[in-house]
Structure formats: structure tokens, C-alpha cells
Design a protein around this motif. Sequence first.
Motif, PDB file in Angstrom:
ATOM      1  N   UNK A 141       0.709  -1.031   0.211  1.00 14.12           N
ATOM      2  CA  UNK A 141       0.078   0.030  -0.055  1.00 14.12           C
ATOM      3  C   UNK A 141       1.065   1.313   0.108  1.00 14.12           C
ATOM      4  N   UNK A 142       0.842   2.164  -1.133  1.00 12.14           N
ATOM      5  CA  UNK A 142       1.717   3.222  -0.996  1.00 12.14           C
ATOM      6  C   UNK A 142       2.998   3.142  -1.596  1.00 12.14           C
ATOM      7  N   UNK A 143       3.383   4.089  -2.295  1.00 11.17           N
ATOM      8  CA  UNK A 143       4.839   4.238  -2.726  1.00 11.17           C
ATOM      9  C   UNK A 143       5.866   4.151  -1.777  1.00 11.17           C
ATOM     10  N   UNK A 158      -5.036   2.679   0.288  1.00 13.89           N
ATOM     11  CA  UNK A 158      -5.602   1.538   1.215  1.00 13.89           C
ATOM     12  C   UNK A 158      -7.057   1.467   0.661  1.00 13.89           C
ATOM     13  N   UNK A 159      -7.504   0.449  -0.152  1.00 15.67           N
ATOM     14  CA  UNK A 159      -8.850   0.167  -0.227  1.00 15.67           C
ATOM     15  C   UNK A 159      -9.232  -1.273   0.308  1.00 15.67           C
ATOM     16  N   UNK A 160      -8.685  -1.893   1.372  1.00 11.73           N
ATOM     17  CA  UNK A 160      -8.700  -3.077   2.092  1.00 11.73           C
ATOM     18  C   UNK A 160      -8.598  -4.232   0.915  1.00 11.73           C
ATOM     19  N   UNK A 161      -8.860  -5.502   1.387  1.00 16.08           N
ATOM     20  CA  UNK A 161      -8.384  -6.545   0.545  1.00 16.08           C
ATOM     21  C   UNK A 161      -9.147  -6.548  -0.672  1.00 16.08           C
ATOM     22  N   UNK A 162     -10.399  -6.340  -0.707  1.00 16.36           N
ATOM     23  CA  UNK A 162     -11.154  -6.205  -2.163  1.00 16.36           C
ATOM     24  C   UNK A 162     -10.505  -5.422  -3.182  1.00 16.36           C
ATOM     25  N   UNK A 171     -14.520   1.869  -2.847  1.00 17.10           N
ATOM     26  CA  UNK A 171     -14.931   1.997  -1.531  1.00 17.10           C
ATOM     27  C   UNK A 171     -13.998   1.015  -0.501  1.00 17.10           C
ATOM     28  N   UNK A 172     -13.721   0.999   0.589  1.00 18.67           N
ATOM     29  CA  UNK A 172     -12.851   0.119   1.522  1.00 18.67           C
ATOM     30  C   UNK A 172     -13.780  -0.842   1.883  1.00 18.67           C
ATOM     31  N   UNK A 173     -13.505  -2.050   1.560  1.00 18.37           N
ATOM     32  CA  UNK A 173     -14.310  -3.300   1.860  1.00 18.37           C
ATOM     33  C   UNK A 173     -13.260  -4.523   1.638  1.00 18.37           C
ATOM     34  N   UNK A 174     -13.563  -5.450   2.494  1.00 17.00           N
ATOM     35  CA  UNK A 174     -12.650  -6.689   2.551  1.00 17.00           C
ATOM     36  C   UNK A 174     -13.317  -7.521   1.506  1.00 17.00           C
ATOM     37  N   UNK A 175     -12.542  -8.377   0.941  1.00 16.28           N
ATOM     38  CA  UNK A 175     -12.967  -9.419  -0.124  1.00 16.28           C
ATOM     39  C   UNK A 175     -13.841 -10.523   0.656  1.00 16.28           C
ATOM     40  N   UNK A 176     -13.747 -10.619   1.748  1.00 12.75           N
ATOM     41  CA  UNK A 176     -14.624 -11.632   2.393  1.00 12.75           C
ATOM     42  C   UNK A 176     -16.155 -11.050   2.416  1.00 12.75           C
ATOM     43  N   UNK A 177     -16.338  -9.897   2.396  1.00 12.79           N
ATOM     44  CA  UNK A 177     -17.701  -9.245   2.313  1.00 12.79           C
ATOM     45  C   UNK A 177     -18.057  -9.135   0.855  1.00 12.79           C
TER      46      UNK A 177
END
Length: 323
Positions: free
Chosen positions: A55-57, A81-85, A239-245
Amino acid sequence: MITVIIAGGSGTRLWPLSTSKFPKHFLNLVDKDSLLQATYKRAKKLSKEIYIVTAGAGQVELVRQQLPDLDDDHIIVEPGRRDTAGCFVIALNHIQSRHDHDEPIAFMHADHYIRDVAGYTYSFKVADKISRQTGRIALVGIEPTYAATGFGYIQKDGLVEGSDFVHEVAMFKEKPDFDTAQDYVQSGNYLWNAGYFVGSVNTFLSTMGEFATDLKQKYEKLASASDKAAMEEVFLSFDKIAIDYALMEKAKNLLVVPASFDWMDIGSFGDAHKVSETDKSGNFTKGQVEMEGVENSYVRNAADDRPIAVIGLDNSVVVNTPN
């Protein structure tokens, strides 16, 4: 198999050792290797094609320092940072232009502590094989050892036809309360969700198309971006969301392989203490430390100019850093 190591976490519960500029996966909490380096060594047992998503340079240089044999094309940089999704989408887009779309990809995390490398590689190879055979996403779930309330759970269904090891997934369960977690563990029908997923580009995209069309649309927007600036703009709109959801809890055709290895997500100093070598009083110490009457404690001094003296503490954490 292709492997993708997710290395974008911040590890805030391990502050002050872990900071936003130097997150926990870059720390050598247990062994001489950092958690990232240990994960990379395990991944090399599975694949020659290993990608790191960070995440990030600002973290790219740390990855280069710790993994000097990894070229820049194998370091995927999230603009934010956009979570795991977001991590999955940007990784799939990067890989689809470089590899066969039917080659399974194993997604794994950089901050897990595992000793049984042979069991680890075996479990992922089983997941790789079943994903190839069925065209479905295969998870690797962890056999629970206690009633944890900090993990999500995977409910196993019946065995896949022709297999005595791989299960259908009945459903995902949110992080439960203690009594519910006890019921899960005692039933023997649940596994911890460690965030390990195996499937090809085609498998992930077909699963998204059937169960998470919004996530597939994000992928398509990113894949159609004309240049780097456009890609960054598209990615930052997610949007920030986990791949699980975003995907896994919606999908109705997942498989799960019960892990054949030990596992710990080192999320706290209590976890770090459990996996560290301790003295006869149960104390872990590192750096310039003097102690008297101390038991079952984690004492780490990362500042050479300030020695630490600890007297009469029990079940405590003492950490000193230069900052």
C-alpha cells in the motif's frame, strides 16, 4: 501456481514497534527473518511467480530492501488503502496481462507466522489441484484450537465428490461471541477464516460475475483505464471493503481445504509472546534489558542509547523504540 502476498496492513496493535511507515510485516518479531521474508520463502516452495501487493509508494523501498531478488514488475503498488477487495482487483488486473488466465493464483498474507512449511505447501497444492479441476475458488481454512472471537469462521458442508479432504463451504460466519465460538469449535464443523484463497483469473472473474457484479465492474473499470494516472483515479474511487464481504460471503460455490499446518496471525504482543522463545520465568527479552522479579512478560528494547530496567512486573509488555 502464481502467488500473491498481501502486504498492505498497518499492524497498529503492535505499536510502537509497528508504525504506518514500518508496519509489522517488515519486523523480525520471532526469527531473524521478517514476517514478509518468511512468507516469501514459503511462497517460493509453491511458485516461481510471486507478486507482492503493498500500500503506497512509501513501502515499496522497504519491500525492495527485504526482498532484493524481486524485480519491480512483481511489486504491485496500491495508490491508497482500499482493503483486501481493492487488493484482489488490482492484483488480478496486473496478473491477467502477464499470465495464462487459467493458472491458479494463491492469495496469502504477509503477517502470518507458520512453522510447518511442508504442511503449508501441501495444503495450498491441494487447493490448487481442486481449483483447477472444478473451476471454483478454494479456500484454505485453519483448524481452530480455541474459541477465538477475533476471527471469522467458515462452516464446512459435505465432502467434494471424489475427495476425502476437501469440503464444500456451507457459509461464512461473522466474528462470534465467546459462547457461539465455543459451539463452533466443539462441533468440529468450522474452520477459522485466514484469508487464504486460490483460483485463476477466470475463476475469480466468473465468480464475481455470478455473485458480486459490483466487484467485477470495478475490475473492468480498472482493466480499461488508459494509463497509470487513470488507473490510480479509478482505484481511489473504490470503497474500502474486505474481499470476504465483497465476494466470499456472497458466493455459493466455494470449496475449503482444512489446513495441515500450524498458524498464527500475530496481531498483538500477546501473540508475539506466545511464539517467542522465553526464559524459565516465561519472559521474552531483546536488547539492553535488566530484570528482577519479572514473570510472563514481553520486554523489547530497540533503542541502543536507553537501557531498560524492569522490576516486579507480571504479565506485562514493555517496549522501547528510538521514536
